[in-house]
Scaffold this active site. Structure first.
Site, PDB file in Angstrom:
ATOM      1  CE  LYS A  22      -2.561   2.587   3.499  1.00 45.48           C
ATOM      2  NZ  LYS A  22      -1.418   3.306   4.031  1.00 45.48           N
ATOM      3  CG  ASN A  23       2.367   2.779   3.555  1.00 42.87           C
ATOM      4  OD1 ASN A  23       1.202   3.121   3.363  1.00 42.87           O
ATOM      5  ND2 ASN A  23       2.848   2.535   4.763  1.00 42.87           N
ATOM      6  CB  CYS A 117      -4.803   6.455  10.147  1.00 39.09           C
ATOM      7  SG  CYS A 117      -5.516   4.954   9.489  1.00 39.09           S
ATOM      8  NE  ARG A 122      -0.233  10.374  10.088  1.00 37.08           N
ATOM      9  CZ  ARG A 122      -0.531   9.249   9.450  1.00 37.08           C
ATOM     10  NH1 ARG A 122      -1.682   8.675   9.627  1.00 37.08           N
ATOM     11  NH2 ARG A 122       0.331   8.706   8.621  1.00 37.08           N
ATOM     12  CG  ASP A 306       2.358   1.556   9.667  1.00 43.04           C
ATOM     13  OD1 ASP A 306       2.143   2.428  10.526  1.00 43.04           O
ATOM     14  OD2 ASP A 306       2.439   1.808   8.450  1.00 43.04           O
ATOM     15  NE  ARG A 398      -7.025   4.755   4.637  1.00 39.88           N
ATOM     16  CZ  ARG A 398      -6.064   5.109   5.473  1.00 39.88           C
ATOM     17  NH1 ARG A 398      -6.342   5.314   6.742  1.00 39.88           N
ATOM     18  NH2 ARG A 398      -4.837   5.275   5.068  1.00 39.88           N
TER      19      ARG A 398
HETATM   20  C1  UD1 Z   1       4.275   6.659   6.658  1.00 45.53           C
HETATM   21  C2  UD1 Z   1       3.279   5.557   6.487  1.00 45.53           C
HETATM   22  C3  UD1 Z   1       2.618   5.243   7.817  1.00 45.53           C
HETATM   23  C4  UD1 Z   1       3.671   4.930   8.864  1.00 45.53           C
HETATM   24  C5  UD1 Z   1       4.732   6.020   8.920  1.00 45.53           C
HETATM   25  C6  UD1 Z   1       5.906   5.660   9.822  1.00 45.53           C
HETATM   26  C7  UD1 Z   1       2.590   6.007   4.217  1.00 45.53           C
HETATM   27  C8  UD1 Z   1       1.495   6.458   3.317  1.00 45.53           C
HETATM   28  N1  UD1 Z   1       2.281   6.006   5.512  1.00 45.53           N
HETATM   29  O1  UD1 Z   1       3.543   7.791   7.110  1.00 45.53           O
HETATM   30  O2  UD1 Z   1       1.770   4.119   7.631  1.00 45.53           O
HETATM   31  O3  UD1 Z   1       3.072   4.818  10.142  1.00 45.53           O
HETATM   32  O4  UD1 Z   1       5.261   6.271   7.618  1.00 45.53           O
HETATM   33  O5  UD1 Z   1       6.516   4.499   9.383  1.00 45.53           O
HETATM   34  O6  UD1 Z   1       3.666   5.638   3.779  1.00 45.53           O
HETATM   35  N2  UD1 Z   1       6.941  14.228  10.920  1.00 45.53           N
HETATM   36  C9  UD1 Z   1       7.149  15.555  11.181  1.00 45.53           C
HETATM   37  N3  UD1 Z   1       7.037  16.442  10.150  1.00 45.53           N
HETATM   38  C10 UD1 Z   1       6.747  16.049   8.876  1.00 45.53           C
HETATM   39  C11 UD1 Z   1       6.548  14.686   8.622  1.00 45.53           C
HETATM   40  C12 UD1 Z   1       6.644  13.774   9.667  1.00 45.53           C
HETATM   41  O7  UD1 Z   1       7.414  15.946  12.307  1.00 45.53           O
HETATM   42  O8  UD1 Z   1       6.679  16.890   7.993  1.00 45.53           O
HETATM   43  C13 UD1 Z   1       7.043  13.239  12.020  1.00 45.53           C
HETATM   44  C14 UD1 Z   1       5.682  12.592  12.315  1.00 45.53           C
HETATM   45  O9  UD1 Z   1       4.913  13.368  13.210  1.00 45.53           O
HETATM   46  C15 UD1 Z   1       6.119  11.265  12.900  1.00 45.53           C
HETATM   47  C16 UD1 Z   1       7.446  10.948  12.166  1.00 45.53           C
HETATM   48  O10 UD1 Z   1       7.871  12.185  11.595  1.00 45.53           O
HETATM   49  O11 UD1 Z   1       6.389  11.410  14.270  1.00 45.53           O
HETATM   50  C17 UD1 Z   1       7.356   9.902  11.089  1.00 45.53           C
HETATM   51  O12 UD1 Z   1       6.362  10.265  10.169  1.00 45.53           O
HETATM   52  P1  UD1 Z   1       6.459   9.885   8.622  1.00 45.53           P
HETATM   53  O13 UD1 Z   1       7.547   8.861   8.425  1.00 45.53           O
HETATM   54  O14 UD1 Z   1       6.510  11.123   7.835  1.00 45.53           O
HETATM   55  O15 UD1 Z   1       5.065   9.200   8.384  1.00 45.53           O
HETATM   56  P2  UD1 Z   1       4.212   9.231   7.060  1.00 45.53           P
HETATM   57  O16 UD1 Z   1       5.110   9.294   5.874  1.00 45.53           O
HETATM   58  O17 UD1 Z   1       3.109  10.209   7.160  1.00 45.53           O
END
Ligand code: UD1
Length: 419
Positions: A22-23, A117, A122, A306, A398
């Protein structure tokens, strides 16, 4: 509204074929629109998030076609709409990849802020500061993010938090910037590598994906490509734990066993039998007592956040006290109240969940509070005594293809009913 009804305690047996990731899919589909050309993406999971992206691209004016349930043809030759503010896009967190993709190709984009989610705050600040470092202007107008640039110029970007989404999004934009971009402290998840491999097949020049430092030499144009996405590490892990919690014997097939190392190591530590082949893992009851352990979630190659809710189910029926420490998300324990209703003994203290193992769980009515929490409820229902009814399964749909069919093929008593 549909619910899943599970009669628990059947030992799962047989084999399950894992779908595409999915990701990876939710990054690669937006990446495909960066070419003024046609792309074919294979091994897509047949899930709601992919259907939602299909609907989004269709509304944007991209000609999308499912060649079969798992293959999408994406023809972006007539795309000129960079404003993506309609409802479909708000349903999915990963719609933020449209920002990077459109910025790369058209040097401008307007995208409504993502949904998906809800587990704590986030933010997407790292995505946006990355775009700004490449020379883009970033503006928030209500819930819509606007980015634009005269031109994008390569830059050195250090990520102070390891972020999958920001790493991929900056990689998308930098692919069509002038000059070289370096992303330091990059995320190393398998889907980061998969997105980079796809972009390289489209003519991008990306090196180092899968390590801490990614180097991207910008190119002017990308061309179409045909690409098969990797298997879903989290779906695979969910079925591995399903075998463990039911004391079953299951071959989880069509996977990359290396991606499962952190989970396999924990399962062995707990006392679960693991056997690996080139593209499959067998998870079986090897006669040992299941023992409590501690789990800390971390970016890849650490234990994936996850898989944290699913792991909590297994630890709930292990002998002794386990501690989970959630290091990635602020608020990923909403599901523990549901698990407690099923008889688990869990105390949440800040980032930690302390679990005292019980002999067994007992079925009742619960809700999926998010995608992976929903998967955890299925696992709990599979090992609980009696009947478990799971509501809010739209979250599960999803990200899990044919979930009740795959479990039923392994011998689970699971049905989708309209209630
Ligand atoms: C992706 C995955 C999600 C998974 C997560 C962590 C997808 C679509 N989703 O989410 O299922 O749980 O990786 O493995 O691939 N952060 C910031 N600022 C930002 C972005 C992130 O502070 O601009 C922080 C977030 O709050 C969190 C951490 O970084 O604490 C990791 O988030 P991130 O790896 O970005 O998650 P996603 O890419 O949204």
């Amino acid at each position: 509204m549909d619910k899943l009804v599970i009669k628990g305690q059947n030992k799962l047996k047989g084999e399950v074929i894992i779908s595409g990731a999915k990701n990876a899919a939710v990054a690669i589909i937006p990446a495909a629109i960066m070419a003024d050309d046609v792309c074919i993406v294979e091994n897509l999971p047949n899930i709601e998030d992919v259907k939602c992206l299909y609907a989004t691209l269709d509304k944007m004016g991209v000609k999308c076609e499912f060649l079969d349930n798992h293959t999408m043809k994406i023809d972006s030759r007539n795309l000129d709409n960079v404003s993506v503010t309609f409802d479909e896009v708000r349903k999915m967190r990963a719609s933020y990849y449209l920002l990077g993709a459109l910025l790369a190709r058209f040097k401008k984009a307007e995208v409504a802020m993502p949904g998906g989610c809800n587990f704590g705050s986030r933010p997407i600040d790292l995505h946006l500061s990355g775009f700004a470092a490449l020379g883009a202007e970033v503006e928030m107008q209500g819930e819509v993010v606007k980015v634009s640039a005269e031109k994008l110029t390569g830059a050195s970007i250090y990520m102070d938090t390891v972020s999958v989404g920001a790493t991929i999004n900056i990689m998308l934009a930098a692919t069509m910037a002038e000059g070289t971009t370096t992303i330091e402290n990059a995320a190393k998840e398998p889907h980061v590598v998969d997105a980079a491999n796809f972009l390289n097949m489209m003519g991008a020049k990306i090196k180092g994906a899968g390590t801490d430092v990614i180097r991207i030499v910008g190119v002017e144009k990308l061309h179409g490509a045909q690409y098969t996405i990797i298997p879903d590490q989290i779906e695979a892990g969910t079925y591995m734990i399903a075998a463990a919690v039911t004391g079953g014997d299951v071959w989880v097939k069509n996977i990359i066993p290396k991606h499962m190392d952190s989970l396999s190591a924990k399962l062995i530590e707990i006392g679960v039998g693991i056997e690996e082949s080139d593209d499959a893992i067998r998870v079986f009851d090897c006669g040992k007592e299941l023992k409590a352990t501690n789990v800390r979630t971390m970016a890849y190659p650490g234990f994936p956040t996850d898989m944290q809710p699913q792991m909590a189910v297994l630890l709930s029926i292990c002998n002794g006290k386990s501690i989970i420490t959630e290091n990635v998300w602020d608020n990923r324990y909403q599901y523990t109240d549901e698990l407690k209703n099923l008889g688990a003994k869990i105390n949440v203290e800040g980032r930690m969940a302390i679990i005292d193992g019980v002999d067994s769980l007992k079925g009742t009515s619960v809700d999926a509070t998010d995608l992976r929490a929903g998967a955890a409820m299925i696992l709990a229902g599979l090992c609980a005594r009696g009947e478990t009814i799971i509501g809010e399964i739209k979250y599960i749909d999803r990200g899990y293809e044919d979930v009740e069919k795959k479990f039923a093929l392994l011998g689970a008593d699971i049905k989708r009913v309209s209630m």
